[in-house]
Write a protein that holds these residues in place. Sequence first.
Motif, PDB file in Angstrom:
ATOM      1  N   CYS A   1      23.776   1.051  54.606  1.00 12.46           N
ATOM      2  CA  CYS A   1      22.982  -0.054  55.166  1.00 12.46           C
ATOM      3  C   CYS A   1      22.524   0.208  56.603  1.00 12.46           C
ATOM      4  O   CYS A   1      21.833  -0.624  57.192  1.00 12.46           O
ATOM      5  CB  CYS A   1      23.747  -1.367  55.074  1.00 12.46           C
ATOM      6  SG  CYS A   1      25.127  -1.508  56.236  1.00 12.46           S
TER       7      CYS A   1
ATOM      8  N   CYS B   1      32.415  -0.019  55.759  1.00 11.70           N
ATOM      9  CA  CYS B   1      31.398  -0.908  56.318  1.00 11.70           C
ATOM     10  C   CYS B   1      31.678  -2.326  55.813  1.00 11.70           C
ATOM     11  O   CYS B   1      31.669  -2.567  54.603  1.00 11.70           O
ATOM     12  CB  CYS B   1      30.001  -0.462  55.894  1.00 11.70           C
ATOM     13  SG  CYS B   1      28.719  -1.630  56.399  1.00 11.70           S
TER      14      CYS B   1
ATOM     15  N   ASN C   1      30.532  -0.229  51.816  1.00  7.58           N
ATOM     16  CA  ASN C   1      30.504   1.237  51.685  1.00  7.58           C
ATOM     17  C   ASN C   1      31.710   1.876  52.372  1.00  7.58           C
ATOM     18  O   ASN C   1      32.081   1.473  53.468  1.00  7.58           O
ATOM     19  CB  ASN C   1      29.200   1.734  52.340  1.00  7.58           C
ATOM     20  CG  ASN C   1      29.032   3.248  52.253  1.00  7.58           C
ATOM     21  OD1 ASN C   1      29.465   3.877  51.296  1.00  7.58           O
ATOM     22  ND2 ASN C   1      28.378   3.810  53.259  1.00  7.58           N
TER      23      ASN C   1
ATOM     24  N   CYS D   1      26.640   3.204  59.188  1.00  5.15           N
ATOM     25  CA  CYS D   1      26.832   3.175  57.736  1.00  5.15           C
ATOM     26  C   CYS D   1      25.710   3.944  57.036  1.00  5.15           C
ATOM     27  O   CYS D   1      24.531   3.725  57.311  1.00  5.15           O
ATOM     28  CB  CYS D   1      26.881   1.727  57.243  1.00  5.15           C
ATOM     29  SG  CYS D   1      26.961   1.618  55.443  1.00  5.15           S
TER      30      CYS D   1
ATOM     31  N   ASN E   1      29.833  -4.819  56.146  1.00  7.60           N
ATOM     32  CA  ASN E   1      28.597  -5.476  55.726  1.00  7.60           C
ATOM     33  C   ASN E   1      28.295  -5.211  54.257  1.00  7.60           C
ATOM     34  O   ASN E   1      28.044  -6.132  53.488  1.00  7.60           O
ATOM     35  CB  ASN E   1      27.434  -5.004  56.604  1.00  7.60           C
ATOM     36  CG  ASN E   1      26.108  -5.598  56.168  1.00  7.60           C
ATOM     37  OD1 ASN E   1      25.990  -6.813  56.036  1.00  7.60           O
ATOM     38  ND2 ASN E   1      25.132  -4.751  55.921  1.00  7.60           N
ATOM     39  N   CYS E   2      28.344  -3.920  53.849  1.00  7.45           N
ATOM     40  CA  CYS E   2      27.948  -3.601  52.474  1.00  7.45           C
ATOM     41  C   CYS E   2      29.097  -3.064  51.635  1.00  7.45           C
ATOM     42  O   CYS E   2      28.918  -2.757  50.455  1.00  7.45           O
ATOM     43  CB  CYS E   2      26.777  -2.609  52.477  1.00  7.45           C
ATOM     44  SG  CYS E   2      27.219  -0.945  53.003  1.00  7.45           S
TER      45      CYS E   2
HETATM   46 ZN   LIG Z   1      26.951  -0.702  55.272  1.00  2.18          ZN
END
Ligand SMILES: [Zn+2]
Length: 491
Positions: free
Chosen positions: A181, A203, A208, A178, A205-206
């Motif tokens: 992040c 992503c 994106n 990513c 997680n974030c």
């Molecule tokens: Zn990310």
Amino acid sequence: MERYWHWSDRLADQLLGLNKDTYVITAGITPSGPVHLGSVCEFLFPEAIYRALKLKNNKTVKMYFIVDVLDALDSVTVDLQDYSDIINQDMGKPLKLARDPKGEFRSYAERYVNELRYVMSKFKVHLELVEVSDMYDQGLFDKYTLIYLQNIDKVKEIIQNTSGRELPKDWNPVMPICSKCNRIDSTRVMSYDAITGDYEYICNNCGNTERTNIKEHRYKLQWRLHWPSWQAIMDSDIEGGGVDHFTKGGSRDTAVRIHTEILGRNPPIGYKYGFVLLDGKKYSKSKGVGMYVRDMIELIPAEIIAYHLLKYDLEENIDFNPTKEKILGMIEDFEDAAKIIPSDNLTRGDRKRYSAFRLFGRHPKVAFKEMLLYYSIYRDWNRVKIHIPIDEYYTEFIENWYKRGFVPDDYDFSYKPKKIDRFRDLVESWNPNMSPLDIHNSVYDYAQKNGVAANEIFKYLYNHLIAKDRGPRLGKLVYALGVERVKSDIL
Ligand SMILES: [Zn+2]
């Protein structure tokens, strides 16, 4: 009897059977924790094949040690427990993009790659260390990534078939890193163009999302493709792995089919090896079982560690437990192996010991135990030198044993003579012409003639020489101290 004395001979012959001008040996490791004995095997076993090959035939051999710095950080190692807060923030990032939690190195990976370089230098191995991120940055994987994208259904079928695992519908060979992040464990390719290498990922997680191209080199291949790809890039002729990779359903099965069915080349020769065990438990980097190798090599010469890892069958689990009581025996075993003369009458075990020593041996000028005994008495090499020849190579190890409290109990003493009132006639009978064995035997003769238990005499004399109940062999001790000196000190 088997044709080969050692597995490295067998594999070297298998390589020579390929009849090439240059041979390429590859190996790999993930630098996610301190170097332990299992990681030593990862470079030591290829080195053994290299040396066995060189003993047979002086062909060109190239050897690459691929360090997987793009592997995701996934645990906190025991040596970095105090920094778990920082490490936890970097979980899921490639080791190369994770911070060194102590701030001493440019990245988490660099901390352990440095340690690896240091340990490898002590073992004098010929592998060239290659960080896999450099290979990606140079675009060496691009060609293979496109091949996998173009053959994605077939590739997926091979992985499912060889691993026995169902892959998700949107599975992709590419694992993007990513751009926001830096995590590699939470991204997913949503669409791709198998001709241009463009792809879009998200992503989890974030949040994106980004469109990019494999030529940006912000990705890594899935492990089961990553492995055969580096073998193809290096044109590897041989690469081994632990049982986990070579078990049915393991990544070796996948690699073989990727080589033959997708890349149209022969897979490298494979070989599998067992685990290194400490009291029956697997050495593990995250659990920190056993001494770290960076500490171990200050106490035991690397050649001796190598010898003990190589004197087994390849697939046998190696039990290696370097306690202070056992190390001396391990060193003696190594020094005895130096004396083995090859012949057809050797036992299987001695054939392996001979072969391991042939690959990694070093002929000592004097026995380690002998030097340890004299050093225990004199604590000064210049004074030791008056009595016995010394092997300079051993001196720092013996000094380290004292500094770190690693001296076995029998050798951990100082000379504290006290006058005796028993067994005086025995001690009076000693003379400077007697050998250590003569002195030792004189105790048994005396015991028999006078109806005293030999153990009682030994105990009494140890107490009056070194103020302990036991110590090194008495004959050796008295001889090393000097018969005349002992007699004038205790009579
Ligand atoms: Zn990310």
